[in-house]
Motif scaffolding. Structure first.
Motif, PDB file in Angstrom:
ATOM      1  N   ALA A  45      33.466  27.647 -13.206  1.00  0.00           N
ATOM      2  CA  ALA A  45      33.021  28.779 -12.389  1.00  0.00           C
ATOM      3  C   ALA A  45      31.646  28.506 -11.794  1.00  0.00           C
ATOM      4  CB  ALA A  45      33.006  30.057 -13.222  1.00  0.00           C
ATOM      5  N   ALA A  46      30.751  27.943 -12.599  1.00  0.00           N
ATOM      6  CA  ALA A  46      29.411  27.613 -12.098  1.00  0.00           C
ATOM      7  C   ALA A  46      29.488  26.539 -11.014  1.00  0.00           C
ATOM      8  CB  ALA A  46      28.519  27.147 -13.243  1.00  0.00           C
ATOM      9  N   ALA A  47      30.365  25.567 -11.179  1.00  0.00           N
ATOM     10  CA  ALA A  47      30.516  24.503 -10.184  1.00  0.00           C
ATOM     11  C   ALA A  47      31.085  25.047  -8.878  1.00  0.00           C
ATOM     12  CB  ALA A  47      31.410  23.391 -10.731  1.00  0.00           C
ATOM     13  N   VAL A  48      32.021  25.984  -8.963  1.00  0.00           N
ATOM     14  CA  VAL A  48      32.579  26.592  -7.752  1.00  0.00           C
ATOM     15  C   VAL A  48      31.498  27.387  -7.031  1.00  0.00           C
ATOM     16  CG1 VAL A  48      34.190  28.363  -6.916  1.00  0.00           C
ATOM     17  CG2 VAL A  48      34.962  26.641  -8.550  1.00  0.00           C
ATOM     18  N   ARG A  49      30.728  28.143  -7.781  1.00  0.00           N
ATOM     19  CA  ARG A  49      29.651  28.941  -7.159  1.00  0.00           C
ATOM     20  C   ARG A  49      28.564  28.056  -6.549  1.00  0.00           C
ATOM     21  NH1 ARG A  49      30.576  32.480 -11.924  1.00  0.00           N
ATOM     22  NH2 ARG A  49      31.658  34.283 -11.088  1.00  0.00           N
ATOM     23  N   ALA A  50      28.330  26.888  -7.149  1.00  0.00           N
ATOM     24  CA  ALA A  50      27.319  25.958  -6.641  1.00  0.00           C
ATOM     25  C   ALA A  50      27.884  25.043  -5.552  1.00  0.00           C
ATOM     26  CB  ALA A  50      26.755  25.122  -7.788  1.00  0.00           C
ATOM     27  N   ARG A  51      29.153  25.240  -5.207  1.00  0.00           N
ATOM     28  CA  ARG A  51      29.839  24.453  -4.174  1.00  0.00           C
ATOM     29  C   ARG A  51      29.749  22.956  -4.460  1.00  0.00           C
ATOM     30  NH1 ARG A  51      27.447  28.276   0.177  1.00  0.00           N
ATOM     31  NH2 ARG A  51      29.012  29.910   0.148  1.00  0.00           N
ATOM     32  N   ARG A  52      30.087  22.618  -5.675  1.00  0.00           N
ATOM     33  CA  ARG A  52      30.087  21.224  -6.100  1.00  0.00           C
ATOM     34  C   ARG A  52      31.227  20.481  -5.391  1.00  0.00           C
ATOM     35  NH1 ARG A  52      26.049  19.222  -7.213  1.00  0.00           N
ATOM     36  NH2 ARG A  52      27.088  17.618  -8.384  1.00  0.00           N
ATOM     37  N   PRO A  53      31.170  19.159  -5.343  1.00  0.00           N
ATOM     38  CA  PRO A  53      32.220  18.388  -4.647  1.00  0.00           C
ATOM     39  C   PRO A  53      33.604  18.605  -5.253  1.00  0.00           C
ATOM     40  CG  PRO A  53      30.343  16.988  -5.193  1.00  0.00           C
ATOM     41  CD  PRO A  53      30.107  18.316  -5.854  1.00  0.00           C
ATOM     42  N   THR A  54      34.603  18.432  -4.406  1.00  0.00           N
ATOM     43  CA  THR A  54      35.985  18.637  -4.813  1.00  0.00           C
ATOM     44  C   THR A  54      36.384  17.714  -5.962  1.00  0.00           C
ATOM     45  OG1 THR A  54      36.500  19.257  -2.549  1.00  0.00           O
ATOM     46  CG2 THR A  54      38.354  18.714  -3.954  1.00  0.00           C
ATOM     47  N   GLY A 117      35.498  31.797  -3.926  1.00  0.00           N
ATOM     48  CA  GLY A 117      35.372  30.483  -3.300  1.00  0.00           C
ATOM     49  C   GLY A 117      36.486  30.212  -2.311  1.00  0.00           C
ATOM     50  N   GLY A 118      37.689  30.650  -2.641  1.00  0.00           N
ATOM     51  CA  GLY A 118      38.821  30.488  -1.730  1.00  0.00           C
ATOM     52  C   GLY A 118      38.654  31.312  -0.471  1.00  0.00           C
ATOM     53  N   GLN A 119      38.138  32.526  -0.622  1.00  0.00           N
ATOM     54  CA  GLN A 119      37.906  33.372   0.547  1.00  0.00           C
ATOM     55  C   GLN A 119      36.821  32.776   1.440  1.00  0.00           C
ATOM     56  OE1 GLN A 119      37.087  37.258  -1.076  1.00  0.00           O
ATOM     57  NE2 GLN A 119      39.224  37.874  -0.991  1.00  0.00           N
ATOM     58  N   ALA A 120      35.759  32.256   0.831  1.00  0.00           N
ATOM     59  CA  ALA A 120      34.694  31.638   1.619  1.00  0.00           C
ATOM     60  C   ALA A 120      35.229  30.424   2.376  1.00  0.00           C
ATOM     61  CB  ALA A 120      33.536  31.235   0.706  1.00  0.00           C
ATOM     62  N   GLN A 121      36.061  29.635   1.710  1.00  0.00           N
ATOM     63  CA  GLN A 121      36.649  28.471   2.360  1.00  0.00           C
ATOM     64  C   GLN A 121      37.550  28.904   3.513  1.00  0.00           C
ATOM     65  OE1 GLN A 121      35.714  25.499   1.499  1.00  0.00           O
ATOM     66  NE2 GLN A 121      36.990  24.410   2.931  1.00  0.00           N
ATOM     67  N   LYS A 122      38.278  29.986   3.337  1.00  0.00           N
ATOM     68  CA  LYS A 122      39.154  30.488   4.398  1.00  0.00           C
ATOM     69  C   LYS A 122      38.339  30.922   5.612  1.00  0.00           C
ATOM     70  CE  LYS A 122      42.821  33.882   5.277  1.00  0.00           C
ATOM     71  NZ  LYS A 122      42.526  33.932   6.663  1.00  0.00           N
ATOM     72  N   ILE A 123      37.199  31.546   5.391  1.00  0.00           N
ATOM     73  CA  ILE A 123      36.340  31.970   6.504  1.00  0.00           C
ATOM     74  C   ILE A 123      35.858  30.753   7.286  1.00  0.00           C
ATOM     75  CG2 ILE A 123      34.084  32.986   7.049  1.00  0.00           C
ATOM     76  CD1 ILE A 123      34.619  34.969   4.735  1.00  0.00           C
ATOM     77  N   VAL A 124      35.449  29.708   6.581  1.00  0.00           N
ATOM     78  CA  VAL A 124      34.990  28.488   7.252  1.00  0.00           C
ATOM     79  C   VAL A 124      36.122  27.879   8.069  1.00  0.00           C
ATOM     80  CG1 VAL A 124      34.188  26.125   6.863  1.00  0.00           C
ATOM     81  CG2 VAL A 124      33.165  28.004   5.587  1.00  0.00           C
ATOM     82  N   VAL A 125      37.303  27.778   7.485  1.00  0.00           N
ATOM     83  CA  VAL A 125      38.440  27.184   8.193  1.00  0.00           C
ATOM     84  C   VAL A 125      38.812  28.036   9.402  1.00  0.00           C
ATOM     85  CG1 VAL A 125      40.910  26.647   8.006  1.00  0.00           C
ATOM     86  CG2 VAL A 125      39.333  25.954   6.200  1.00  0.00           C
ATOM     87  N   SER A 163      38.551  16.840  23.583  1.00  0.00           N
ATOM     88  CA  SER A 163      39.069  15.989  22.513  1.00  0.00           C
ATOM     89  C   SER A 163      39.035  16.691  21.159  1.00  0.00           C
ATOM     90  CB  SER A 163      38.262  14.690  22.448  1.00  0.00           C
ATOM     91  OG  SER A 163      36.919  14.982  22.113  1.00  0.00           O
ATOM     92  N   SER A 164      38.791  17.985  21.157  1.00  0.00           N
ATOM     93  CA  SER A 164      38.761  18.732  19.914  1.00  0.00           C
ATOM     94  C   SER A 164      40.155  18.805  19.315  1.00  0.00           C
ATOM     95  CB  SER A 164      38.242  20.149  20.116  1.00  0.00           C
ATOM     96  OG  SER A 164      36.944  20.107  20.625  1.00  0.00           O
ATOM     97  N   ALA A 165      40.228  18.629  18.048  1.00  0.00           N
ATOM     98  CA  ALA A 165      41.500  18.737  17.342  1.00  0.00           C
ATOM     99  C   ALA A 165      41.215  19.247  15.939  1.00  0.00           C
ATOM    100  CB  ALA A 165      42.198  17.402  17.288  1.00  0.00           C
ATOM    101  N   LEU A 166      42.190  19.852  15.374  1.00  0.00           N
ATOM    102  CA  LEU A 166      42.046  20.395  14.025  1.00  0.00           C
ATOM    103  C   LEU A 166      42.851  19.551  13.062  1.00  0.00           C
ATOM    104  CD1 LEU A 166      41.123  22.603  12.071  1.00  0.00           C
ATOM    105  CD2 LEU A 166      43.172  23.860  12.688  1.00  0.00           C
ATOM    106  N   ASN A 167      42.201  19.083  12.037  1.00  0.00           N
ATOM    107  CA  ASN A 167      42.899  18.364  10.979  1.00  0.00           C
ATOM    108  C   ASN A 167      43.490  19.424  10.064  1.00  0.00           C
ATOM    109  OD1 ASN A 167      43.805  16.809   8.933  1.00  0.00           O
ATOM    110  ND2 ASN A 167      41.830  15.862   8.456  1.00  0.00           N
ATOM    111  N   LYS A 168      44.795  19.556  10.093  1.00  0.00           N
ATOM    112  CA  LYS A 168      45.455  20.608   9.330  1.00  0.00           C
ATOM    113  C   LYS A 168      45.678  20.249   7.888  1.00  0.00           C
ATOM    114  CE  LYS A 168      47.776  22.422  13.355  1.00  0.00           C
ATOM    115  NZ  LYS A 168      49.021  22.666  14.023  1.00  0.00           N
ATOM    116  N   GLN A 169      45.316  19.067   7.497  1.00  0.00           N
ATOM    117  CA  GLN A 169      45.502  18.621   6.106  1.00  0.00           C
ATOM    118  C   GLN A 169      44.268  18.993   5.313  1.00  0.00           C
ATOM    119  OE1 GLN A 169      45.967  14.459   5.733  1.00  0.00           O
ATOM    120  NE2 GLN A 169      46.659  14.560   3.635  1.00  0.00           N
ATOM    121  N   LEU A 170      44.450  19.879   4.342  1.00  0.00           N
ATOM    122  CA  LEU A 170      43.316  20.327   3.528  1.00  0.00           C
ATOM    123  C   LEU A 170      43.384  19.717   2.172  1.00  0.00           C
ATOM    124  CD1 LEU A 170      43.172  24.057   4.522  1.00  0.00           C
ATOM    125  CD2 LEU A 170      41.682  22.238   5.271  1.00  0.00           C
TER     126      LEU A 170
END
Length: 170
Positions: A45-54, A117-125, A163-170
């Motif tokens: 939980a602390a790592a998710v809140r600190a936005r640690r690497p995947t 964290g999932g909601q924040a990631q969704k907003i960015v995407v 040349s903008s494109a979206l990488n749909k692979q998450l």
């Protein structure tokens, strides 16, 4: 469903030998396991809140999965042994109750951190998708105002805008 050859009876699979044998051993192992699992959930939980690497979060998930399976198996074995649970010392019962409460609290906190964290990631995407969509909707041809008061033709724009494109692979 596994296929079984009924012509040749198979010996029953023995339970793994490293599991605790009686209720006291199971309860002691469960208290220890719940403590370790609680700490892991709090770290995650602390790592998710600190936005640690995947990769770091993935490693914690890999650690969590086998611990969860062992927790389920030992707790199931303990629930089935009612006489053994009744015979446990009072201090071990208290330790089980406290460890269970801490594990449930850590699980709820972990679930909330993952949800946020999932909601924040969704907003960015969604923001990136909207920006790419706007860039791709730019006109393919442009009439240049500097060429005859808007009547001239200029080649389609090129570069980052088209040349903008979206990488749909998450």
């Amino acid at each position: 469903m596994d296929k079984v050859d009924v012509r040749f009876p198979q010996p029953a699979k023995a339970a793994p030998s490293n599991l605790p044998k009686n209720a006291f051993e199971r309860a002691t192992a469960l208290v220890d396991l719940m403590g370790r699992l609680t700490l892991l959930l709090q770290r995650e939980a602390a790592a998710v809140r600190a936005r640690r690497p995947t990769a770091e979060l993935l490693q914690m998930a890999r650690e969590k999965q086998p611990m969860s399976l062992v927790y389920e198996e030992i707790s199931r074995m303990l629930r089935v042994d009612r006489d053994g649970v009744i015979a446990l010392p009072a201090e071990l019962k208290t330790a089980l109750k406290e460890a269970t409460g801490q594990l449930y609290a850590a699980s709820a906190d972990n679930a909330e951190a993952l949800r946020v964290g999932g909601q924040a990631q969704k907003i960015v995407v969604d923001t990136v998708v909207a920006a790419v969509t706007r860039a791709q909707k730019a006109p393919a041809t442009a009439y240049a105002a500097h060429m005859g008061g808007g009547r001239g033709y200029a080649p389609p724009p090129s570069g980052p805008r088209t040349s903008s494109a979206l990488n749909k692979q998450l």
